[in-house]
Design a protein around this motif. Structure first.
Motif, PDB file in Angstrom:
ATOM      1  N   HIS A 228      10.647  -7.191   0.108  1.00 12.34           N
ATOM      2  CA  HIS A 228      10.596  -7.990  -1.118  1.00 12.34           C
ATOM      3  C   HIS A 228      11.954  -8.154  -1.777  1.00 12.34           C
TER       4      HIS A 228
ATOM      5  N   ARG B  34       2.969  -5.025  -7.457  1.00 13.09           N
ATOM      6  CA  ARG B  34       2.684  -3.709  -6.874  1.00 13.09           C
ATOM      7  C   ARG B  34       3.802  -3.251  -5.956  1.00 13.09           C
ATOM      8  N   GLY B  35       4.531  -4.192  -5.400  1.00 11.88           N
ATOM      9  CA  GLY B  35       5.553  -3.881  -4.407  1.00 11.88           C
ATOM     10  C   GLY B  35       4.989  -4.041  -3.017  1.00 11.88           C
ATOM     11  N   SER B  36       5.884  -4.189  -2.059  1.00 15.90           N
ATOM     12  CA  SER B  36       5.440  -4.359  -0.673  1.00 15.90           C
ATOM     13  C   SER B  36       4.704  -3.117  -0.194  1.00 15.90           C
TER      14      SER B  36
ATOM     15  N   GLU C 171       7.184  -0.392   0.340  1.00  7.30           N
ATOM     16  CA  GLU C 171       7.584   0.311  -0.880  1.00  7.30           C
ATOM     17  C   GLU C 171       6.525   1.313  -1.298  1.00  7.30           C
ATOM     18  N   ARG C 172       5.249   0.932  -1.229  1.00  9.12           N
ATOM     19  CA  ARG C 172       4.175   1.835  -1.633  1.00  9.12           C
ATOM     20  C   ARG C 172       4.051   3.020  -0.681  1.00  9.12           C
TER      21      ARG C 172
ATOM     22  N   ARG D   9       6.892   5.397  -1.641  1.00  4.73           N
ATOM     23  CA  ARG D   9       6.604   6.101  -2.896  1.00  4.73           C
ATOM     24  C   ARG D   9       5.587   7.208  -2.660  1.00  4.73           C
TER      25      ARG D   9
END
Length: 394
Positions: A300, A342-344, A347-348, A351
């Motif tokens: 993203h 939310r993010g890609s 990314e999740r 995290r």
């Protein structure tokens, strides 16, 4: 970024087709919950599903490797109509796997891969595994593919040509494979990078017409001494047995709402591109395939080419331009903006792993994750055409 619609010439007789119907394929990996290592139990899970299946149960099929399974929707009017089918397939698959002490992951790659992956049963898969040799070890990937239906083969070629320029943007949007063999690759979509080793891959050059498409595909197959049309795995291609174009840019998505957002956006783009009296200038394949590499790295956060050939821009800005240019219905705009917020998936995943290690990552990539109501999805079941041919396993 204003976009443009070239004015039709006197020779132009283009008639735009209606917005396409679609089918969606999702691939999953069976995993050992404690370690997230792949589990070669696809055949056993399918047997268990057959034992408990009810009328209307989703048909879940095997895939290339013994730890992979796939669900392909029937033909649907739009992506939201596919949502309840996708969610049911995930839930039933997760329940069947849990009965064998296994989990189901929905990610383009896993944290831990097998050293020597086992092909699924069947002469065709064994032949392919023998042909690709050492590539087999690095082909432990799961994708999300979208089929767009056009009855006329010439329209399918036209749609392919017009959608080529969107592949970098879509690759970045759907990025969900940051991990490989126990480490963070630094890429948002490592699956995209691994697939560049395949026999034929990437965004092809534009085609003059359907005859040009079939002729070039035949030449590719002749170069490898094979006649299996499914081995021509261009990122956007014509199905060899369905009246569709197939876009193969996407990693397997974490949640159904991610799949619905991306596929709904693809259908919206296709409908708008096919309303243009003439296609925009074709972007060179070398440029597109280089941009796909960057999109896979940055997700993203990527700078991607403007699909109509107007320079490069950050992904979020181009998505907002596209929603405006396409005249987006509110549902598609809400879904895609929710994904950006939310993010890609990559990314999740990062995290989750940073906050709770394997346990948190396992919960994040679990294929039943993401109830429909969390994103306000309320798909209409009457948009589904269960009697139509679905997007079959290839």
């Amino acid at each position: 970024m204003t976009g443009f619609d070239p004015a039709p010439t006197e020779a132009s007789a283009w008639t735009a087709p209606p917005a396409p119907r679609l089918g969606i394929e999702e691939e999953f990996a069976l995993v050992v919950p404690r370690t997230l290592e792949p589990a070669n139990a696809a055949a056993a899970v399918r047997e268990r599903l057959d034992e408990v299946s009810l009328p209307g149960s989703p048909r879940i099929e095997g895939e290339f490797l013994a730890h992979q399974l796939e669900y392909a929707t029937p033909v649907c009017d739009d992506a939201r109509a596919a949502a309840p089918l996708l969610l049911r397939a995930r839930r039933e698959l997760a329940a069947a796997a849990a009965g064998l002490g296994l989990g189901v992951a929905s990610s383009g790659t896993l944290l831990h891969e097998a050293d020597s992956p086992e092909p699924a049963d069947g002469a065709r898969y064994r032949r392919i595994a023998a042909d690709i040799r050492g590539i087999l070890d690095d082909h432990q990937v799961c994708g999300m593919h979208v089929h767009l239906g056009y009855d006329d083969p010439e329209q399918r070629v036209e749609a392919l040509n017009r959608l080529r320029g969107w592949v970098p943007l879509l690759t970045a949007l759907a990025a969900n494979s940051p991990f490989w063999r126990g480490r963070d690759t630094g890429f948002a979509s490592w699956r995209t990078i691994l697939l560049r080793r395949w026999i034929s891959i990437g965004v092809p050059a534009p085609f003059a017409d359907f005859a040009d498409y079939t002729g070039r595909r035949t030449q590719v197959l002749a170069a490898v001494g094979d006649d299996d049309a499914a081995l021509v795995t261009w990122t956007v291609r014509l199905s060899h047995h369905l009246p569709t174009i197939e876009l193969r840019f996407g990693d397997a998505q974490l949640e159904v709402r991610d799949t619905v957002a991306v596929c709904g956006f693809v259908r919206l783009i296709a409908a708008r591109m096919m309303r243009m009296p003439q296609p925009p200038p074709a972007i060179d394949s070398d440029v597109l395939n280089t941009a796909v590499w960057t999109a896979a790295r940055d997700g993203h956060a990527a700078l991607v080419p403007h699909p109509l050939g107007e320079g490069v821009a950050p992904l979020p800005a181009l998505v907002e331009w596209a929603l405006d240019w396409c005249g987006s219905p509110g549902s598609v705009a809400r879904d895609i903006r929710s994904l950006l917020a939310r993010g890609s998936g990559a990314e999740r995943q990062r995290r989750a792993y940073a906050s709770g290690g394997l346990a948190a990552l396992g919960a994040t990539v679990a294929a039943h994750h993401g109830p429909l109501r969390t994103s306000g999805l309320a798909p209409a079941a009457d948009g589904v055409k269960p009697d139509a041919a679905g997007a079959a396993v290839e």
